[in-house]
Design a protein around this motif. Structure first.
Motif, PDB file in Angstrom:
ATOM      1  N   ILE A  17     -10.942   1.436  -7.814  1.00  0.00           N
ATOM      2  CA  ILE A  17     -11.362   2.361  -6.748  1.00  0.00           C
ATOM      3  C   ILE A  17     -10.446   3.588  -6.704  1.00  0.00           C
ATOM      4  CG2 ILE A  17     -11.569   2.594  -4.234  1.00  0.00           C
ATOM      5  CD1 ILE A  17     -12.384  -0.444  -4.208  1.00  0.00           C
TER       6      ILE A  17
ATOM      7  N   LYS B  74      -5.745  -6.936   5.602  1.00  0.00           N
ATOM      8  CA  LYS B  74      -6.740  -5.858   5.663  1.00  0.00           C
ATOM      9  C   LYS B  74      -7.181  -5.568   7.099  1.00  0.00           C
ATOM     10  CE  LYS B  74      -6.676  -4.619   1.446  1.00  0.00           C
ATOM     11  NZ  LYS B  74      -6.342  -3.244   1.055  1.00  0.00           N
TER      12      LYS B  74
ATOM     13  N   ASN C 156      -4.528   3.736  -1.214  1.00  0.00           N
ATOM     14  CA  ASN C 156      -5.451   2.798  -1.867  1.00  0.00           C
ATOM     15  C   ASN C 156      -4.743   1.578  -2.449  1.00  0.00           C
ATOM     16  OD1 ASN C 156      -7.968   2.123  -3.651  1.00  0.00           O
ATOM     17  ND2 ASN C 156      -6.273   2.411  -5.107  1.00  0.00           N
TER      18      ASN C 156
ATOM     19  N   ASP D 264       6.075   2.582  -6.388  1.00  0.00           N
ATOM     20  CA  ASP D 264       5.822   1.266  -5.819  1.00  0.00           C
ATOM     21  C   ASP D 264       5.738   1.466  -4.309  1.00  0.00           C
ATOM     22  OD1 ASP D 264       5.931  -1.248  -4.724  1.00  0.00           O
ATOM     23  OD2 ASP D 264       7.444  -2.002  -6.117  1.00  0.00           O
ATOM     24  N   VAL D 265       4.567   1.220  -3.727  1.00  0.00           N
ATOM     25  CA  VAL D 265       4.384   1.547  -2.302  1.00  0.00           C
ATOM     26  C   VAL D 265       5.173   0.629  -1.368  1.00  0.00           C
ATOM     27  CG1 VAL D 265       2.131   2.643  -2.617  1.00  0.00           C
ATOM     28  CG2 VAL D 265       2.242   0.196  -2.071  1.00  0.00           C
TER      29      VAL D 265
ATOM     30  N   THR E  69     -14.221  -4.476  -9.881  1.00  0.00           N
ATOM     31  CA  THR E  69     -12.979  -3.897 -10.415  1.00  0.00           C
ATOM     32  C   THR E  69     -12.129  -5.052 -10.961  1.00  0.00           C
ATOM     33  OG1 THR E  69     -11.700  -4.196  -8.386  1.00  0.00           O
ATOM     34  CG2 THR E  69     -12.948  -2.158  -8.555  1.00  0.00           C
TER      35      THR E  69
ATOM     36  N   THR F 233      -4.439   4.130 -10.903  1.00  0.00           N
ATOM     37  CA  THR F 233      -4.543   3.917 -12.351  1.00  0.00           C
ATOM     38  C   THR F 233      -5.832   3.220 -12.772  1.00  0.00           C
ATOM     39  OG1 THR F 233      -3.299   1.862 -12.130  1.00  0.00           O
ATOM     40  CG2 THR F 233      -2.050   3.840 -12.727  1.00  0.00           C
ATOM     41  N   ARG F 234      -6.518   2.610 -11.832  1.00  0.00           N
ATOM     42  CA  ARG F 234      -7.764   1.901 -12.209  1.00  0.00           C
ATOM     43  C   ARG F 234      -8.614   1.678 -10.953  1.00  0.00           C
ATOM     44  NH1 ARG F 234      -4.737  -3.966 -13.044  1.00  0.00           N
ATOM     45  NH2 ARG F 234      -5.101  -4.655 -10.927  1.00  0.00           N
TER      46      ARG F 234
ATOM     47  N   GLY G 213     -17.171  -3.971   0.463  1.00  0.00           N
ATOM     48  CA  GLY G 213     -17.587  -5.366   0.265  1.00  0.00           C
ATOM     49  C   GLY G 213     -17.020  -5.813  -1.074  1.00  0.00           C
TER      50      GLY G 213
ATOM     51  N   ILE H  31     -16.616  -5.158  -4.780  1.00  0.00           N
ATOM     52  CA  ILE H  31     -16.757  -4.046  -5.724  1.00  0.00           C
ATOM     53  C   ILE H  31     -16.270  -4.533  -7.088  1.00  0.00           C
ATOM     54  CG2 ILE H  31     -16.151  -1.619  -6.166  1.00  0.00           C
ATOM     55  CD1 ILE H  31     -17.561  -2.097  -3.426  1.00  0.00           C
TER      56      ILE H  31
ATOM     57  N   TYR I  64      -4.808 -12.295   2.712  1.00  0.00           N
ATOM     58  CA  TYR I  64      -5.394 -10.995   2.338  1.00  0.00           C
ATOM     59  C   TYR I  64      -6.229 -10.436   3.496  1.00  0.00           C
ATOM     60  CZ  TYR I  64      -8.253  -7.583  -0.230  1.00  0.00           C
ATOM     61  OH  TYR I  64      -8.883  -6.436  -0.648  1.00  0.00           O
TER      62      TYR I  64
HETATM   63  P1  NAD Z   1      -7.334  -2.865  -8.578  1.00  0.00           P
HETATM   64  O1  NAD Z   1      -6.522  -4.105  -8.683  1.00  0.00           O
HETATM   65  O2  NAD Z   1      -8.280  -2.511  -9.664  1.00  0.00           O
HETATM   66  O3  NAD Z   1      -6.375  -1.604  -8.320  1.00  0.00           O
HETATM   67  C1  NAD Z   1      -5.327  -1.673  -7.403  1.00  0.00           C
HETATM   68  C2  NAD Z   1      -4.348  -0.552  -7.680  1.00  0.00           C
HETATM   69  O4  NAD Z   1      -3.237  -0.681  -6.769  1.00  0.00           O
HETATM   70  C3  NAD Z   1      -3.765  -0.621  -9.094  1.00  0.00           C
HETATM   71  O5  NAD Z   1      -3.659   0.685  -9.593  1.00  0.00           O
HETATM   72  C4  NAD Z   1      -2.392  -1.238  -8.871  1.00  0.00           C
HETATM   73  O6  NAD Z   1      -1.455  -0.886  -9.855  1.00  0.00           O
HETATM   74  C5  NAD Z   1      -2.033  -0.616  -7.519  1.00  0.00           C
HETATM   75  N1  NAD Z   1      -0.950  -1.326  -6.842  1.00  0.00           N
HETATM   76  C6  NAD Z   1      -0.874  -2.629  -6.526  1.00  0.00           C
HETATM   77  N2  NAD Z   1       0.316  -2.896  -5.949  1.00  0.00           N
HETATM   78  C7  NAD Z   1       0.996  -1.727  -5.900  1.00  0.00           C
HETATM   79  C8  NAD Z   1       2.276  -1.337  -5.427  1.00  0.00           C
HETATM   80  N3  NAD Z   1       3.138  -2.214  -4.892  1.00  0.00           N
HETATM   81  N4  NAD Z   1       2.643  -0.036  -5.532  1.00  0.00           N
HETATM   82  C9  NAD Z   1       1.809   0.852  -6.074  1.00  0.00           C
HETATM   83  N5  NAD Z   1       0.591   0.567  -6.556  1.00  0.00           N
HETATM   84  C10 NAD Z   1       0.197  -0.716  -6.472  1.00  0.00           C
HETATM   85  O7  NAD Z   1      -8.086  -2.998  -7.183  1.00  0.00           O
HETATM   86  P2  NAD Z   1      -9.327  -2.212  -6.545  1.00  0.00           P
HETATM   87  O8  NAD Z   1     -10.450  -3.159  -6.488  1.00  0.00           O
HETATM   88  O9  NAD Z   1      -9.517  -0.886  -7.156  1.00  0.00           O
HETATM   89  O10 NAD Z   1      -8.774  -2.073  -5.062  1.00  0.00           O
HETATM   90  C11 NAD Z   1      -8.268  -0.879  -4.504  1.00  0.00           C
HETATM   91  C12 NAD Z   1      -8.097  -1.093  -3.004  1.00  0.00           C
HETATM   92  O11 NAD Z   1      -9.355  -1.442  -2.432  1.00  0.00           O
HETATM   93  C13 NAD Z   1      -7.135  -2.245  -2.659  1.00  0.00           C
HETATM   94  O12 NAD Z   1      -6.383  -1.897  -1.526  1.00  0.00           O
HETATM   95  C14 NAD Z   1      -8.084  -3.381  -2.344  1.00  0.00           C
HETATM   96  O13 NAD Z   1      -7.510  -4.336  -1.481  1.00  0.00           O
HETATM   97  C15 NAD Z   1      -9.237  -2.641  -1.704  1.00  0.00           C
HETATM   98  N6  NAD Z   1     -10.505  -3.379  -1.732  1.00  0.00           N
HETATM   99  C16 NAD Z   1     -11.093  -3.722  -2.922  1.00  0.00           C
HETATM  100  C17 NAD Z   1     -12.275  -4.456  -2.908  1.00  0.00           C
HETATM  101  C18 NAD Z   1     -12.991  -4.886  -4.158  1.00  0.00           C
HETATM  102  O14 NAD Z   1     -13.961  -5.640  -4.059  1.00  0.00           O
HETATM  103  N7  NAD Z   1     -12.572  -4.467  -5.337  1.00  0.00           N
HETATM  104  C19 NAD Z   1     -12.861  -4.807  -1.686  1.00  0.00           C
HETATM  105  C20 NAD Z   1     -12.238  -4.435  -0.504  1.00  0.00           C
HETATM  106  C21 NAD Z   1     -11.058  -3.712  -0.530  1.00  0.00           C
END
Ligand code: NAD
Length: 242
Positions: A17, A154, A85, A58-59, A185, A14-15, A181, A183, A150
């Protein structure tokens, strides 16, 4: 890097990555189904990303993940690509970590990824082909103060990719992880300007990353261009070493 004719599923689309990935896969020609915790937001995101459908999921709910993945494969006749994701990040210094934080982080990031990879593997096994990408993190490799839970989650995600790749290779299924790294968001929007500036200055490319830059790497990993790549954890971090 055409994905024309491929059926793809992106969790947490939904948002951030996930949304950028759904868009990148759809632009490459794939039929994309994205999921979000909230159905109306998933539908909105799907239309914004050019995806075929947006579904609620919900995963942390293993049965729901299994049913949804089976349903997508049935409706579209197959499932070629799955991007696990969905993830959450909440910081806490060691002395402040509460049991609830451990439970929610591990059930979403570790168990949620595992459920998704399991269900994907079952669906892909029949055709003996498929590509799965999971979302690890740079902190899973190096650790990070205030992020023990966290970072541990990971590190586990990276090892889900490595282990599943070993198990599924002979079935024609590739499994890789990306390790972003910092990102820009919603996940990192709580970082102070000082923290963002410090991360940028420690990054050889001198800035934070954009969701599309992670999405582009995922699109490559799930494409035939990456046909001999499996079990890898690809850093997408501008060269940052923590
Ligand atoms: P975000 O918070 O913008 O998006 C996360 C998404 O996961 C959202 O759509 C949220 O609704 C969904 N989500 C969370 N819990 C959930 C659940 N129980 N069931 C279903 N959906 C669920 O985060 P992002 O920055 O886009 O991150 C996406 C992935 O990348 C994550 O796994 C995050 O850990 C990883 N990541 C992000 C970064 C960063 O810097 N943004 C860095 C490393 C890893």
């Amino acid at each position: 890097m055409s994905l024309s004719g491929r059926v793809a599923l992106v969790t947490g689309g939904t948002r951030g990555i996930g949304l950028a990935t759904a868009r990148a896969l759809a632009e490459a020609g794939a039929t994309v189904v994205l999921t979000g915790r909230d159905e109306s937001r998933a539908k909105e995101a799907a239309s914004a990303a050019g995806a075929a459908a947006g579904l609620a999921l919900d995963v942390t709910d293993a049965k729901a993940v299994s049913a949804l993945v089976r349903g997508v494969a049935k409706e579209h006749g197959k499932l070629d690509i799955v991007v696990a994701n969905a993830g959450i990040m909440e910081d806490a210094l060691l002395g402040m970590i509460k049991e609830e934080l451990v439970d929610t982080t591990l059930s979403t990031n570790v168990a949620g990824t595992l459920h998704t990879v399991q269900a994907a593997a079952r669906a892909m096994m029949r055709k003996k082909s498929g590509a799965i990408v999971v979302l690890a993190s740079i902190v899973g490799e190096y650790g990070s103060a205030g992020q023990t839970v966290y970072a541990a989650s990971k590190a586990a995600v990276a090892n889900i990719a490595r282990s599943a790749a070993k198990e599924l290779g002979r079935s024609g299924i590739r499994v890789n992880a990306v390790a972003p790294g910092v990102i820009e968001t919603d996940l990192t929007s709580g970082l102070s300007e000082d923290a963002k500036a410090e991360n940028s200055s420690r990054t050889p490319l001198g800035r934070l990353g954009r969701p599309e830059e992670v999405a582009n790497a995922i699109r490559f990993l799930v494409s035939d261009e990456a046909s001999f790549i499996t079990g890898q954890v690809l850093g997408i971090d501008g060269g940052l070493v923590l």
